[in-house]
Design an enzyme around this catalytic site. Structure first.
Site, short mmCIF file in Angstrom:
data_model
loop_
_atom_site.label_atom_id
_atom_site.label_comp_id
_atom_site.label_asym_id
_atom_site.label_seq_id
_atom_site.Cartn_x
_atom_site.Cartn_y
_atom_site.Cartn_z
N ARG A 1 0.85 -1.20 0.00
CA ARG A 1 0.00 0.00 0.00
C ARG A 1 0.87 1.23 0.00
O ARG A 1 1.74 1.36 0.86
CB ARG A 1 -0.82 0.03 1.31
CG ARG A 1 -2.16 -0.51 1.18
CD ARG A 1 -3.08 -0.20 2.31
NE ARG A 1 -2.59 0.19 3.61
CZ ARG A 1 -3.38 0.54 4.61
NH1 ARG A 1 -4.68 0.55 4.43
NH2 ARG A 1 -2.89 0.87 5.77
N THR B 1 -1.39 7.49 -0.44
CA THR B 1 -2.65 7.37 -1.20
C THR B 1 -3.47 6.15 -0.76
O THR B 1 -4.64 6.05 -1.08
CB THR B 1 -2.36 7.20 -2.70
OG1 THR B 1 -1.63 5.96 -2.88
CG2 THR B 1 -1.50 8.33 -3.23
N ASP C 1 0.54 -3.14 12.26
CA ASP C 1 1.02 -3.48 10.92
C ASP C 1 1.40 -4.96 10.90
O ASP C 1 2.40 -5.38 11.49
CB ASP C 1 2.23 -2.61 10.56
CG ASP C 1 2.64 -2.81 9.11
OD1 ASP C 1 2.85 -3.98 8.70
OD2 ASP C 1 2.72 -1.83 8.37
N ASP D 1 4.94 -6.04 9.51
CA ASP D 1 6.03 -5.69 10.43
C ASP D 1 6.04 -6.61 11.65
O ASP D 1 7.11 -7.01 12.12
CB ASP D 1 5.89 -4.24 10.89
CG ASP D 1 6.36 -3.26 9.82
OD1 ASP D 1 7.10 -3.68 8.92
OD2 ASP D 1 5.97 -2.08 9.89
#
Ligand code: PRP
Ligand code: URA
Length: 205
Positions: free
Chosen positions: A101, A105, A196, A199
């Protein structure tokens, strides 16, 4: 169709993953274990075909899976569910879709695609997080272009926004979640979510 698994073991393991103090190794282990549990439920309606097997005593008229199962993890985080699912469907073939991603945006950017023949297979697209739905939408498009027809989207945590996007752009795709969370924050992260996923699986933050 959306299925949200309300299973005590899945909820228990997901609670461990959500905890910000859970270390990488445990996070990754719980994700694979939830992947196995979800795959067991999802595979309940896989088509079978008759098969005769010679046991030490006689002939057994039984059955085997009628079609290939192809797992397609969305890199990176989808990799974290793949081995757990392969542990219960060891004949599954594995393809890969590379998407990330754009942080500003939130649009998915494609960087890799390698998949086996999917025309007759049950294709399971794997990604722990269904946020805006942009990555899952793009991955589904990519496998459809290569002939996939029977597609299941297997995620861990989703939000109504992402579910709506997939239901609108791909009404033929079944969606499976371990939990439906509340919303996205201003940075496109799921609230309360688990942070995340990539991660946390790979220890990169
Ligand atoms: C995360 C996640 C999904 C995507 C979900 O990947 O694993 O692929 O975001 O967000 P969306 O529904 O809004 O598209 P990320 O882009 O962080 O890449 P990574 O797995 O390589 O960390
Ligand atoms: N991707 C993640 O890894 N986590 C989120 O909460 C949203 C997108």
């Amino acid at each position: 169709m959306l299925t949200v698994f309300n299973h005590p073991l899945i909820t228990h393991k997901l609670a461990l993953m959500r905890d910000k103090n859970t270390p990488t190794k445990d996070f990754a282990q719980q994700l694979n274990e939830i992947g196995s549990l979800m795959a067991f439920e999802i595979s309940r309606d896989l088509p079978t075909k008759p098969k005769d097997v010679e046991t030490p005593i006689g002939i057994c008229h039984t059955a085997e899976l009628a079609h290939d199962v192809v797992l397609v993890p969305i890199l990176r985080a989808g990799l974290g569910m793949t081995e757990g699912i392969r542990s219960i469907i060891p004949t599954a073939k594995v393809g890969f879709v590379g998407l990330y991603r754009n942080e500003e945006t939130l649009q998915p950017v494609e960087y890799f695609f390698k998949c086996p023949d999917m025309t007759e297979a049950t294709v399971m697209i794997l990604d722990p997080m269904l946020a805006t739905g942009g990555s899952a939408d793009a991955a589904i498009e990519m496998v459809k272009k290569r002939g996939a027809k029977n597609i299941k989207l297997v995620c861990l945590v989703g939000v109504p926004e992402g579910v709506k996007r997939i239901e609108e752009s791909h009404p033929d795709v079944d969606i499976y979640l371990a939990a439906l969370d509340e919303k996205l924050n201003e940075k496109g992260y799921i609230v309360p979510g688990l942070g995340d996923a990539g991660d946390r699986i790979f220890g990169t933050k």
